[in-house]
Design an enzyme around this catalytic site. Structure first.
Site, PDB file in Angstrom:
ATOM      1  N   HIS A  98       0.846  -1.202   0.000  1.00 53.41           N
ATOM      2  CA  HIS A  98       0.000   0.000   0.000  1.00 53.41           C
ATOM      3  C   HIS A  98       0.878   1.248   0.000  1.00 53.41           C
ATOM      4  O   HIS A  98       2.060   1.191   0.336  1.00 53.41           O
ATOM      5  CB  HIS A  98      -0.903   0.030   1.234  1.00 53.41           C
ATOM      6  CG  HIS A  98      -0.141   0.196   2.524  1.00 53.41           C
ATOM      7  ND1 HIS A  98       0.615  -0.808   3.084  1.00 53.41           N
ATOM      8  CD2 HIS A  98      -0.004   1.264   3.354  1.00 53.41           C
ATOM      9  CE1 HIS A  98       1.180  -0.380   4.200  1.00 53.41           C
ATOM     10  NE2 HIS A  98       0.828   0.882   4.385  1.00 53.41           N
ATOM     11  N   ASP A 100       0.555   4.937   1.981  1.00 56.12           N
ATOM     12  CA  ASP A 100      -0.225   5.374   3.127  1.00 56.12           C
ATOM     13  C   ASP A 100      -1.384   6.287   2.701  1.00 56.12           C
ATOM     14  O   ASP A 100      -1.182   7.324   2.056  1.00 56.12           O
ATOM     15  CB  ASP A 100       0.677   6.093   4.142  1.00 56.12           C
ATOM     16  CG  ASP A 100       1.636   5.110   4.802  1.00 56.12           C
ATOM     17  OD1 ASP A 100       1.277   3.918   4.938  1.00 56.12           O
ATOM     18  OD2 ASP A 100       2.754   5.525   5.166  1.00 56.12           O
ATOM     19  N   HIS A 255       4.673   0.231   0.082  1.00 61.54           N
ATOM     20  CA  HIS A 255       5.469  -0.549   1.027  1.00 61.54           C
ATOM     21  C   HIS A 255       4.612  -1.640   1.658  1.00 61.54           C
ATOM     22  O   HIS A 255       3.377  -1.632   1.558  1.00 61.54           O
ATOM     23  CB  HIS A 255       6.075   0.351   2.113  1.00 61.54           C
ATOM     24  CG  HIS A 255       5.080   1.130   2.907  1.00 61.54           C
ATOM     25  ND1 HIS A 255       4.463   2.269   2.435  1.00 61.54           N
ATOM     26  CD2 HIS A 255       4.551   0.921   4.139  1.00 61.54           C
ATOM     27  CE1 HIS A 255       3.627   2.728   3.340  1.00 61.54           C
ATOM     28  NE2 HIS A 255       3.652   1.929   4.388  1.00 61.54           N
ATOM     29  N   ARG A 270       4.738   6.146  14.024  1.00 63.15           N
ATOM     30  CA  ARG A 270       4.572   6.679  12.668  1.00 63.15           C
ATOM     31  C   ARG A 270       3.916   8.049  12.690  1.00 63.15           C
ATOM     32  O   ARG A 270       2.924   8.268  13.385  1.00 63.15           O
ATOM     33  CB  ARG A 270       3.694   5.712  11.862  1.00 63.15           C
ATOM     34  CG  ARG A 270       3.562   6.110  10.409  1.00 63.15           C
ATOM     35  CD  ARG A 270       2.671   5.148   9.668  1.00 63.15           C
ATOM     36  NE  ARG A 270       1.440   5.815   9.268  1.00 63.15           N
ATOM     37  CZ  ARG A 270       0.573   5.324   8.408  1.00 63.15           C
ATOM     38  NH1 ARG A 270       0.768   4.132   7.860  1.00 63.15           N
ATOM     39  NH2 ARG A 270      -0.505   5.997   8.083  1.00 63.15           N
TER      40      ARG A 270
HETATM   41  C1  SIN Z   1       2.948   1.269   7.766  1.00 62.91           C
HETATM   42  O1  SIN Z   1       2.468   0.743   6.787  1.00 62.91           O
HETATM   43  O2  SIN Z   1       2.802   2.460   7.965  1.00 62.91           O
HETATM   44  C2  SIN Z   1       3.745   0.456   8.758  1.00 62.91           C
HETATM   45  C3  SIN Z   1       5.015  -0.016   8.170  1.00 62.91           C
HETATM   46  C4  SIN Z   1       5.784  -0.885   9.116  1.00 62.91           C
HETATM   47  O3  SIN Z   1       5.341  -1.120  10.236  1.00 62.91           O
HETATM   48  O4  SIN Z   1       6.849  -1.348   8.731  1.00 62.91           O
END
Ligand code: SIN
Length: 287
Positions: A98, A100, A255, A270
């Site tokens: 995805h 974000d 990611h 985050r």
């Molecule tokens: C996310 O998708 O924001 C989390 C990524 C992660 O925990 O590595």
């Protein structure tokens, strides 16, 4: 002055900056440039409280909205990405390809992710470059994709039918609701607002339909776009250590947080930086 060492020949760089909390405006601007150039930067050995992470994020721009995820009471801009050891094989936050919140009208420009507690192995994050995925396509394919509009929606991530999936995380409160069924239309090929580079702005998590194609072609095109944009040749992968700070350009990457650490705790913090409405230099604004 920040110094960058590329992690792969495609995207990602480890950047040495000293203490990110004390960067002057010039070095901060250089760090931002490096994020836009390498798409993901890893800065090791940092010490960031949630408040300090928020302050750093604000230096990149105003915060993005964080729907569906209940923030902690003290730091409403910080998502505590947390899977407890006892959560076992529960679905992890971010555990699918995805970008974000690409279902928003103006998805985040940047994401900052700071590692607090990580498993002894596993729990890596993988990013793919949607610039490289774009640039690998031949001119005829690109010309066919320029008029296509991607339909972004969180319906298969955060609509009420998905609540059970998220409820396996004992220390995160993810609240699904019907607003996840909303849709946002973004060009499939976007033009990066800071670098001017073209981007194949696709992710299978939130792009659930395509407009501008024969409907019969949509399922196969979605599958092809997913396979192409996540091809291993466009990716880099990071093994976390406590104190690592990753900053990525959410406008040109997708990611996936790997969920291969059952029985271990993983905690990262985050924050996101608000972005702008995605546009394409190849077509008029999509509304
Ligand atoms: C996310 O998708 O924001 C989390 C990524 C992660 O925990 O590595």
């Amino acid at each position: 002055m920040p110094e960058a060492t590329p992690l792969t020949g495609v995207l990602g760089a480890e950047v040495t900056v000293g203490d990110v909390r004390t960067l002057d405006d010039h070095d901060l601007a250089e760090l931002r440039r490096l994020v836009c150039e390498h798409l993901v930067v890893i800065i090791r050995g940092q010490s960031l409280s949630p408040h300090e992470q928020v302050e750093l994020s604000h230096r990149f721009g105003p915060p993005g909205d964080t729907p569906f995820i209940e923030p902690g009471p003290d730091h409403p801009e910080v998502i505590m990405v947390l899977k407890e050891a006892a959560d076992g094989n529960a679905f992890n936050f971010g555990g699918a390809w995805h970008s974000d919140f690409s279902f928003q009208a103006a998805p985040p420009a940047f994401t900052l992710l700071y590692a607090v507690d990580v498993p002894p192995w596993g729990g890596d994050t993988v990013w793919s470059s949607m610039v490289a995925a774009h640039d690998a396509l031949d001119p005829g394919t690109l010309a066919a994709l320029h008029p296509v509009t991607a339909v972004h929606t969180a319906r298969d991530a955060y609509a009420p039918k998905m609540q059970a999936l998220h409820s396996g995380l004992s220390s995160m409160s993810i609240v699904c609701d019907d607003s996840a069924n909303d849709q946002q239309l973004h060009p499939l090929v976007t033009t990066h607002p800071e670098t001017g580079r073209d981007v194949l702005f696709f992710n299978r998590g939130y792009v659930r339909d395509l407009q501008g194609l024969d409907p019969d072609q949509v399922p196969t095109t979605l599958a092809w776009l997913h396979n192409h944009t996540t091809d291993v040749r466009f990716t880099c992968r990071h093994r976390w250590q406590p104190g690592d700070l990753a900053i990525w350009d959410n406008r040109s990457t997708q990611h996936n947080a790997l969920n291969d650490y059952a029985g271990f705790r993983r905690q990262l913090h985050r924050t996101t930086v608000a972005g702008t409405v995605p546009v394409s230099r190849h077509r008029p604004l999509v509304t």
